[in-house]
Design an enzyme around this catalytic site. Structure first.
Site, PDB file in Angstrom:
ATOM      1  N   HIS A 248      97.666  24.489  13.507  1.00  0.00           N
ATOM      2  CA  HIS A 248      97.220  25.063  14.783  1.00  0.00           C
ATOM      3  C   HIS A 248      95.693  25.189  14.790  1.00  0.00           C
ATOM      4  CE1 HIS A 248     101.194  27.111  16.218  1.00  0.00           C
ATOM      5  NE2 HIS A 248     101.437  26.003  15.548  1.00  0.00           N
TER       6      HIS A 248
ATOM      7  N   TYR B 199      99.173  36.474  20.881  1.00  0.00           N
ATOM      8  CA  TYR B 199      99.097  37.900  20.539  1.00  0.00           C
ATOM      9  C   TYR B 199      98.893  38.641  21.859  1.00  0.00           C
ATOM     10  CZ  TYR B 199      98.303  36.781  15.573  1.00  0.00           C
ATOM     11  OH  TYR B 199      98.424  36.333  14.270  1.00  0.00           O
TER      12      TYR B 199
ATOM     13  N   PRO C  26     100.625  43.352   9.443  1.00  0.00           N
ATOM     14  CA  PRO C  26     100.707  41.890   9.615  1.00  0.00           C
ATOM     15  C   PRO C  26      99.916  41.322  10.796  1.00  0.00           C
ATOM     16  CG  PRO C  26     102.812  42.925  10.168  1.00  0.00           C
ATOM     17  CD  PRO C  26     101.946  43.999   9.602  1.00  0.00           C
TER      18      PRO C  26
ATOM     19  N   LYS D  98      97.228  38.311   7.133  1.00  0.00           N
ATOM     20  CA  LYS D  98      96.386  38.196   5.934  1.00  0.00           C
ATOM     21  C   LYS D  98      97.095  38.384   4.601  1.00  0.00           C
ATOM     22  CE  LYS D  98      92.530  37.093   7.466  1.00  0.00           C
ATOM     23  NZ  LYS D  98      93.190  35.850   7.801  1.00  0.00           N
TER      24      LYS D  98
END
Ligand code: RFL
Ligand code: PHB
Length: 390
Positions: A72, A200, A292, A296
């Protein structure tokens, strides 16, 4: 039993460390509490930084990741009914790969077995001994028998609930923690992708994340009460919530499908220092946890292992201990950077029940800023792909 490096935990940290040491001619044994089928099927992370995929590829375990993982070049931020893209590659030159953690584990286990490495599954009663002497050992039970593994170094890669961290005397340790008053409800869905990149979403009803696993399986999360149980969430209720939080006013919407897995995870930031005591070194979730949101955790575990491999290699090849001595300080620089980024992104994206209307407007102002200022977008992108100077 004797080996050079005794590793507790066959998560990404333990297995990758064992494999990288093997490639440098250093022998190790991995002790794992769970069964092979269990570790190879537990659903966790999905986003790998380019530094992580490069290391896996160099180590010869990247073939399936390259063919089955999806590269991506950006992701979308959804807020106030709109979608804005963060162009990761345009801003940083890096990309990310979406490839499930348990697939990484399958590749690592296969590589260890292929190289005749020792990974003992289903061990119990693991305990550490003599870590402040030059002759440390790990005692454990395997197939009903007690064993003792003598080694030069013990590496605690046993995750947040393991035994290694607590073997460092309390008086020498300092723990830093922040627990968030919300959880993530995660689902796996049989459906085509809702979007070609991750989304997101920040919404008054709470955070949501649309991720993917393959052309036919999608991974989605939404903020929930950490005390919720999966039974409280019918499929209809889940889809209603995801549509409310993610669908845009331009008509882009979450694609529904058959939900075949549901789980809830708590959200926590945690760092335990020091990461080294005598002959014991901690790596990965054993020493630090991030929420989350910034994707990372696994990447940090891999970064610790990279530093530790070099330090152990310089000890075995050249008798040097300086890199072992600086391991904790070196690793903690990247860890604190990731802790800050994950905290920042979590605070910007989630519904915070104690936030005043003023603070809620600040979240939107910050999202407007990172999606319109090239400097702010670059800072976010550098952190997300892991291309930060530390
Ligand atoms: P792990 O994976 O927890 O492995 C530790 C292993 O040690 C074993 N163990 C023991 N073995 C022997 N004796 C004992 N006494 C033992 N006690 C424990 C355990 O059985 C286990 O097999 O730790 P490691 O290797 O440090 O890896 C860390 C990562 O697993 C973790 O940080 C990530 O999953 C976090 N994470 C994400 N990280 C990313 O980089 N990108 C992501 O997209 C991402 N998404 C996520 C995530 C974590 C999530 N959850 C479930 C908290 C999404 C979610 C929902
Ligand atoms: C996932 O696909 O599981 C995933 C993606 C991004 C995150 C966390 C988890 O930030």
């Amino acid at each position: 039993m004797r080996t050079q490096v005794g590793i507790i935990g066959a998560g990404p940290a333990g297995l990758l460390l064992s494999h990288l040491l093997h490639l440098r001619g250093i022998e190790s044994v991995v002790l794992e509490a769970r069964g092979r089928e269990q570790i190879e099927s537990t659903i966790r992370a999905g986003v790998l930084e380019q530094g992580t995929t490069d290391l896996l590829t160099e180590a010869g375990v990247g073939t399936r990741m390259k063919s089955e993982g999806a590269q991506h070049h950006g992701f979308e931020l959804a807020f106030e009914g709109k979608r804005r893209r963060i162009d990761l590659t345009g801003l940083t030159g890096h990309s990310i790969t979406v490839y499930a953690q348990h697939e990484v584990l399958k590749d690592l286990v296969a590589a260890r077995i292929e190289a005749n490495g020792t990974v003992l599954f289903n061990v119990s009663q693991t305990s550490l001994h003599g870590i402040d002497t030059t002759t440390p050992s790990i005692r454990f039970h395997h197939e009903g028998e007690p064993h003792e593994l003598h080694c030069d170094y013990v590496i605690g890669c046993d995750g947040s609930q393991g035994v290694s961290r607590n073997s460092i005397p309390r008086a020498l340790r300092r723990d830093y923690e922040r627990v968030y008053p919300f959880g993530w409800f995660g689902i796996l869905v049989e459906a085509p992708p809702s979007s070609h990149e991750l989304i997101y979403a920040r919404h008054e009803r709470g955070f949501a994340l649309v991720s993917t696993r393959s052309p036919n399986v999608q991974r989605m999360y939404f903020q929930c009460d950490p005390k919720d149980t999966v039974e409280l969430w019918s499929d209809d209720r889940i889809w209603a919530e995801l549509h409310a939080r993610v669908d845009s006013t331009e008509g882009e919407h979450v694609v529904e499908g058959k939900i075949f897995q549901k789980n809830i995870v708590g959200m926590r930031s945690f760092v335990s220092t020091t990461m080294r005591h005598g002959r014991l070194f901690l790596a990965g979730d054993a020493a630090h946890i991030v929420p989350p949101t910034g994707a990372k955790g696994l990447n940090l575990a891999v970064a610790d292992v990279r530093v530790l491999t070099q330090a152990l290699d310089s000890f075995y090849k050249e008798g040097r201990i300086d890199l072992l001595d600086t391991y904790s300080a070196t690793a903690l620089k990247r860890i604190w950077r990731a802790e800050h980024f994950s905290y920042w992104m979590t605070r910007m994206m989630h519904r915070l029940d104690d936030a005043s209307p003023f603070e809620q407007q600040l979240q939107i102002a910050e999202l407007e800023h990172v999606t319109t200022s090239r400097a702010a977008a670059t800072a976010m992108a550098e952190n997300y792909v892991g291309a930060v100077a530390v």
